[in-house]
Design an enzyme around this catalytic site. Sequence first.
Site, PDB file in Angstrom:
ATOM      1  N   GLY A   1      -6.710   3.633   8.176  1.00 53.36           N
ATOM      2  CA  GLY A   1      -6.545   2.171   8.223  1.00 53.36           C
ATOM      3  C   GLY A   1      -7.772   1.444   7.679  1.00 53.36           C
TER       4      GLY A   1
ATOM      5  N   ARG B   1       1.873  12.110  -9.447  1.00 49.05           N
ATOM      6  CA  ARG B   1       2.261  10.713  -9.207  1.00 49.05           C
ATOM      7  C   ARG B   1       3.701  10.444  -9.632  1.00 49.05           C
ATOM      8  NH1 ARG B   1      -2.281   7.714  -7.867  1.00 49.05           N
ATOM      9  NH2 ARG B   1      -4.227   8.260  -8.909  1.00 49.05           N
TER      10      ARG B   1
ATOM     11  N   GLU C   1       0.852  -1.193   0.000  1.00 50.60           N
ATOM     12  CA  GLU C   1       0.000   0.000   0.000  1.00 50.60           C
ATOM     13  C   GLU C   1       0.890   1.246   0.000  1.00 50.60           C
ATOM     14  OE1 GLU C   1      -2.474   1.502  -0.716  1.00 50.60           O
ATOM     15  OE2 GLU C   1      -4.022   1.595   0.829  1.00 50.60           O
ATOM     16  N   ASP C   2       0.411   2.321  -0.599  1.00 54.14           N
ATOM     17  CA  ASP C   2       1.184   3.562  -0.615  1.00 54.14           C
ATOM     18  C   ASP C   2       1.183   4.217   0.767  1.00 54.14           C
ATOM     19  OD1 ASP C   2      -1.531   4.201  -0.715  1.00 54.14           O
ATOM     20  OD2 ASP C   2      -1.363   5.554  -2.425  1.00 54.14           O
TER      21      ASP C   2
ATOM     22  N   ASP D   1      -3.771   5.611   6.431  1.00 51.02           N
ATOM     23  CA  ASP D   1      -4.240   6.818   7.105  1.00 51.02           C
ATOM     24  C   ASP D   1      -5.179   6.375   8.231  1.00 51.02           C
ATOM     25  OD1 ASP D   1      -4.589   9.659   7.231  1.00 51.02           O
ATOM     26  OD2 ASP D   1      -6.385   9.527   6.017  1.00 51.02           O
TER      27      ASP D   1
ATOM     28  N   LYS E   1       0.418   7.108   8.675  1.00 51.63           N
ATOM     29  CA  LYS E   1       0.002   8.235   9.528  1.00 51.63           C
ATOM     30  C   LYS E   1      -0.658   7.635  10.762  1.00 51.63           C
ATOM     31  CE  LYS E   1      -1.299  11.326   5.698  1.00 51.63           C
ATOM     32  NZ  LYS E   1      -2.459  12.005   5.068  1.00 51.63           N
TER      33      LYS E   1
ATOM     34  N   ASP F   1      -1.178  10.881  -5.534  1.00 47.12           N
ATOM     35  CA  ASP F   1      -1.672  11.994  -6.353  1.00 47.12           C
ATOM     36  C   ASP F   1      -2.490  13.004  -5.570  1.00 47.12           C
ATOM     37  OD1 ASP F   1      -3.954  10.268  -5.939  1.00 47.12           O
ATOM     38  OD2 ASP F   1      -4.944  11.371  -7.551  1.00 47.12           O
TER      39      ASP F   1
HETATM   40  P1  5GP Z   1      -7.287   5.069   4.788  1.00 50.38           P
HETATM   41  O1  5GP Z   1      -8.332   4.096   4.372  1.00 50.38           O
HETATM   42  O2  5GP Z   1      -6.142   4.427   5.518  1.00 50.38           O
HETATM   43  O3  5GP Z   1      -7.870   6.223   5.551  1.00 50.38           O
HETATM   44  O4  5GP Z   1      -6.753   5.765   3.474  1.00 50.38           O
HETATM   45  C1  5GP Z   1      -5.855   5.168   2.630  1.00 50.38           C
HETATM   46  C2  5GP Z   1      -5.955   5.760   1.258  1.00 50.38           C
HETATM   47  O5  5GP Z   1      -6.263   7.165   1.313  1.00 50.38           O
HETATM   48  C3  5GP Z   1      -4.610   5.668   0.574  1.00 50.38           C
HETATM   49  O6  5GP Z   1      -4.492   4.473  -0.152  1.00 50.38           O
HETATM   50  C4  5GP Z   1      -4.615   6.869  -0.313  1.00 50.38           C
HETATM   51  O7  5GP Z   1      -5.252   6.563  -1.529  1.00 50.38           O
HETATM   52  C5  5GP Z   1      -5.458   7.893   0.420  1.00 50.38           C
HETATM   53  N1  5GP Z   1      -4.620   8.825   1.207  1.00 50.38           N
HETATM   54  C6  5GP Z   1      -4.543   8.922   2.546  1.00 50.38           C
HETATM   55  N2  5GP Z   1      -3.693   9.902   2.909  1.00 50.38           N
HETATM   56  C7  5GP Z   1      -3.206  10.421   1.753  1.00 50.38           C
HETATM   57  C8  5GP Z   1      -2.265  11.461   1.455  1.00 50.38           C
HETATM   58  O8  5GP Z   1      -1.674  12.131   2.326  1.00 50.38           O
HETATM   59  N3  5GP Z   1      -2.027  11.711   0.129  1.00 50.38           N
HETATM   60  C9  5GP Z   1      -2.636  11.025  -0.875  1.00 50.38           C
HETATM   61  N4  5GP Z   1      -2.312  11.354  -2.128  1.00 50.38           N
HETATM   62  N5  5GP Z   1      -3.531  10.032  -0.622  1.00 50.38           N
HETATM   63  C10 5GP Z   1      -3.798   9.733   0.662  1.00 50.38           C
END
Ligand code: 5GP
Length: 191
Positions: free
Chosen positions: A118, A178, A112-113, A116, A144, A172
């Site tokens: 989770g 990207r 995963e990139d 956040d 994060k 992005d």
């Molecule tokens: P989560 O489900 O953990 O809240 O969010 C994960 C997804 O939110 C990541 O795969 C990404 O696509 C997007 N995301 C969360 N934080 C960032 C950020 O700081 N920058 C970007 N570009 N995408 C984010």
Amino acid sequence: MDHSTRPGAETKPGRPDETLRVLIDTAALHRRVEQLAAQLDRDYAGEKPVLVGLLKGSFVFLADVIRCLTIEYEIDFMSIAGYGNLTEHSGAVRLLKDLSVNISGRSVIIVEDIVDSGLTIDYIRRMLLARQPADLAIMALLNKQTRREVDVPIEYIGFEIEDTFVVGYGLDLAERYRGLDYIATVDIADG
Ligand code: 5GP
């Protein structure tokens, strides 16, 4: 584009109203990717794990990781989309493309990139666990931790970052940035 930009430096690779500031520079990214790949080489020695990249954001990271690996591996991708707006995530996830590989009995590493809240990775993890892999680990370039809403184990983390929106190296902002070879924070000018 200046790919040798140092941490803290301001860059203007895109729109005039968006100022980027380097958070993790190219050299640091590549060093960490090499370390993560070395860890996978050790942990999966003699195995052939399936690396599952979550599209779109993980493709640059995954491409760099596999070029450092010495073990055998297979790659596959899942494409998912959140229902949230640009920077806030609602928690719901839509599956746009499923795996082509049968992961039953295989060692799987989800790549995963960024994690956040989770919620995304938790959803995907549960979905893949139901397919009965031999084992399943998660590797995220960025984490994060302060934003976490669900407790999800992440075995391999590239960098811990603050609660700030980042772009570059696959990540992005409305499909921009990207291709940057560094991770940057974004300031968007008012008006
Ligand atoms: P989560 O489900 O953990 O809240 O969010 C994960 C997804 O939110 C990541 O795969 C990404 O696509 C997007 N995301 C969360 N934080 C960032 C950020 O700081 N920058 C970007 N570009 N995408 C984010």
